[in-house]
Design an enzyme around this catalytic site. Structure first.
Site, PDB file in Angstrom:
ATOM      1  N   GLY A 278       0.795  -1.230   0.000  1.00  0.00           N
ATOM      2  CA  GLY A 278       0.000   0.000   0.000  1.00  0.00           C
ATOM      3  C   GLY A 278       0.822   1.273   0.000  1.00  0.00           C
ATOM      4  CD  GLU A 320       2.008  -9.061   1.759  1.00  0.00           C
ATOM      5  OE1 GLU A 320       2.034 -10.288   1.875  1.00  0.00           O
ATOM      6  OE2 GLU A 320       0.961  -8.382   1.869  1.00  0.00           O
ATOM      7  N   PRO A 321       5.219  -4.518  -1.064  1.00  0.00           N
ATOM      8  CG  PRO A 321       7.328  -3.652  -1.602  1.00  0.00           C
ATOM      9  CD  PRO A 321       6.634  -4.640  -0.696  1.00  0.00           C
ATOM     10  NE  ARG A 323      -0.628   1.981  -5.467  1.00  0.00           N
ATOM     11  CZ  ARG A 323      -1.829   1.843  -6.018  1.00  0.00           C
ATOM     12  NH1 ARG A 323      -2.099   2.462  -7.141  1.00  0.00           N
ATOM     13  NH2 ARG A 323      -2.752   1.118  -5.434  1.00  0.00           N
ATOM     14  NE  ARG A 360      -4.590   2.698  -9.977  1.00  0.00           N
ATOM     15  CZ  ARG A 360      -4.311   3.934  -9.644  1.00  0.00           C
ATOM     16  NH1 ARG A 360      -3.866   4.784 -10.545  1.00  0.00           N
ATOM     17  NH2 ARG A 360      -4.472   4.351  -8.407  1.00  0.00           N
ATOM     18  CE1 TYR A 364      -9.847   0.991  -7.139  1.00  0.00           C
ATOM     19  CE2 TYR A 364      -8.105   1.174  -8.776  1.00  0.00           C
ATOM     20  CZ  TYR A 364      -8.876   0.407  -7.928  1.00  0.00           C
ATOM     21  OH  TYR A 364      -8.668  -0.940  -7.874  1.00  0.00           O
ATOM     22  CB  CYS A 391     -19.117   2.648 -26.698  1.00  0.00           C
ATOM     23  SG  CYS A 391     -18.566   2.487 -28.385  1.00  0.00           S
ATOM     24  CD  GLU A 392     -18.890   3.990 -19.472  1.00  0.00           C
ATOM     25  OE1 GLU A 392     -19.577   2.987 -19.727  1.00  0.00           O
ATOM     26  OE2 GLU A 392     -19.210   4.858 -18.646  1.00  0.00           O
ATOM     27  CE1 TYR A 421      -2.775  -3.835  -7.919  1.00  0.00           C
ATOM     28  CE2 TYR A 421      -1.568  -1.830  -7.415  1.00  0.00           C
ATOM     29  CZ  TYR A 421      -1.939  -3.117  -7.084  1.00  0.00           C
ATOM     30  OH  TYR A 421      -1.470  -3.697  -5.947  1.00  0.00           O
TER      31      TYR A 421
END
Ligand code: PLP
Length: 463
Positions: A278, A320-321, A323, A360, A364, A391-392, A421
């Site tokens: 994180g 546990e990196p 990113r 992302r 997010y 198409c969004e 990610y």
């Protein structure tokens, strides 16, 4: 603000539309080293290079959109994390951020361990030669087949996430005559993101067993009674894109307090603590992440202090990196297709990818920056939104950005810090072909994950 309108651009309103953007940077050609991977520079032509290779040549050879991953940067981040945590701690790279055979080989060579959270991530790790004892299996709903695969491969730890899983893993280990090393994932009542953390009394999420309601302690009790499980420690993971260490401090304090209770109740001192991942990275110039040695020092001090206070031996620490290792090492290269100025609002710049290669922003509300990389420009800045071709209307890659107002179809744009990610969460929406990942190192580039083809998609479609 000096935002004189270009004839092709929109006339900027005095009051800018709502958004998170800052004032336009004084030099749009400048590449902030904080958000770009380490070997990225501009060459004499004004084009951007990575690892000594011109993005125009890379686009020519590999096509767009594509992710370019700076191998030297990846390896140096691995080394920095290893060196910072030293021999009394373990660094597990979180494979879910981005996993491929090449990445597994780099990790193996650089002395990192690896987290996987599915049987197929495990398959990639084993296939690429990561020793099983350096792999940890996570997940809140591991299937019997996944557990079996992990147990028979001999993974170093399985992180238990529920009472049912305790029974399931124990049975499978017993069946195979294995004493499986396990940790218990606890939820400590801390949710951390970026600059703040929320400490809650109780937990409302799918992961882990809560400390607050005694479920974590009950899980310890049950695991200790099972012959086929060796309880080696407690695991906590509190959030993502975290800059402030205060959330980790609360988490460590609560985990150590559980270790104290376990010693008092069962007479055992568990030898390991995992504080999860994180750790934040710089997506924009506003972000100021901490260096691994600062993080290691802070976490080490917290755990040592808490253990001393509780009269416990200091357990082996792991982190546990995901990113923080792979995120900054890659950028996505796109070609501009259309440029659509909206009077008084902003200019919509459409690129040849979008939410299929970077979900992302849509998922997010993530912030990214973007730069024109095929050339420099002295044109005035234009408030832009970089959007994809799906198409969004939520198909946004970079919500608010300033780009030069002479931007035109065929220009190349790059979005930095897309190593984590992005390819890992890529989709085939609109039957998009997922882009390749190209590793750049020592003046050479090679595809480590190839671009999907129409044949790949048609082969799956067997109707
Ligand atoms: C996602 C995850 C990580 C990695 O998170 P990053 O934000 O990529 O560092 C580490 N551990 C666990 C258990 C996770 O779920």
């Amino acid at each position: 603000m000096s935002r004189s309108a270009h004839p092709a651009g929109p006339r900027h309103a005095d009051v800018l539309p709502e958004g998170h953007y800052q004032a336009p940077p004084s030099d749009l050609n400048h590449l902030d080293q904080r958000v770009w991977s380490r070997t990225v520079t501009r060459n004499a032509d004004g084009a951007v290079e990575v690892g000594g290779l011109d993005v125009r040549a890379l686009a020519e050879e590999f096509g767009t959109p594509a992710y370019f991953l700076d191998e030297a940067d990846f390896r140096s981040r691995c080394r920095a994390w290893r060196a910072a945590f030293g021999n009394d701690a373990d660094v597990f790279y979180a494979g879910k951020a981005f996993l491929s055979r090449a990445v597994v080989r780099w990790l193996t060579e650089e002395g990192l361990n690896l987290d996987v959270c599915s049987g197929t991530e495990l398959a990639v790790a084993l296939d690429a030669g990561m020793p099983a004892e350096r792999i940890a299996l996570h997940g809140n709903n591991k299937s019997t087949a996944e557990i079996e695969r992990a147990v028979t491969a001999g993974v170093g730890r399985i992180v238990l996430d529920s009472f049912q899983e305790i029974v399931r893993v124990a049975a499978i280990a017993q069946e195979h005559g294995v004493r499986q090393r396990v940790q218990i994932r606890v939820t400590v009542g801390v949710e951390a993101h970026t600059h703040e953390f929320i400490a809650t009394a109780h937990e409302d999420q799918k992961f882990g067993l809560a400390l607050a309601d005694g479920m974590a302690a009950e899980a310890v009790h049950r695991v200790l009674k099972l012959e086929s499980l060796e309880l080696v420690g407690i695991h906590s993971h509190i959030g993502s894109q975290i800059f402030d260490m205060a959330g980790f401090e609360v988490a460590a304090r609560r985990v150590v307090s559980l270790l104290g209770d376990v010693r008092d109740e069962h007479g055992v001192e568990l030898p390991e603590i995992d504080l999860g991942g994180g750790l934040g990275i710089a997506y924009t110039s506003e972000d100021d992440p901490r260096e691994p040695q600062d993080i290691a020092k802070a976490l080490g001090e917290i755990v040592t202090r808490e253990c001393e206070a509780a009269g416990l031996r200091v357990p082996r620490l792991s982190v546990e990196p995901g990113r923080a290792i792979v995120g900054p090492t890659a950028f996505t290269l796109y070609e501009v297709g259309t440029v659509k100025p909206l009077e008084g609002l902003r200019t919509y710049v459409s690129v040849d990818g979008g939410m299929s290669d970077n979900i992302r922003t849509a998922l997010y509300d993530a912030e990214y920056t973007v730069a024109l990389v095929s050339r420099t420009s002295e044109a005035p800045p234009m408030l832009s939104r970089v959007v994809g071709k799906h198409c969004e209307s939520g198909d946004i890659v970079v919500k608010d950005a300033f780009l030069p107002s002479d931007l035109a179809p065929g220009d190349l744009l790059a979005v930095p810090a897309t190593g984590a990610y992005c390819r890992a969460m890529a989709s085939n929406y609109n039957h998009a072909l997922r882009p390749p990942v190209v590793a750049v190192a020592d003046g050479g580039a090679r595809v480590i994950v190839r671009r999907e083809t129409e044949d790949d998609l048609l082969r799956l479609d067997v109707g």
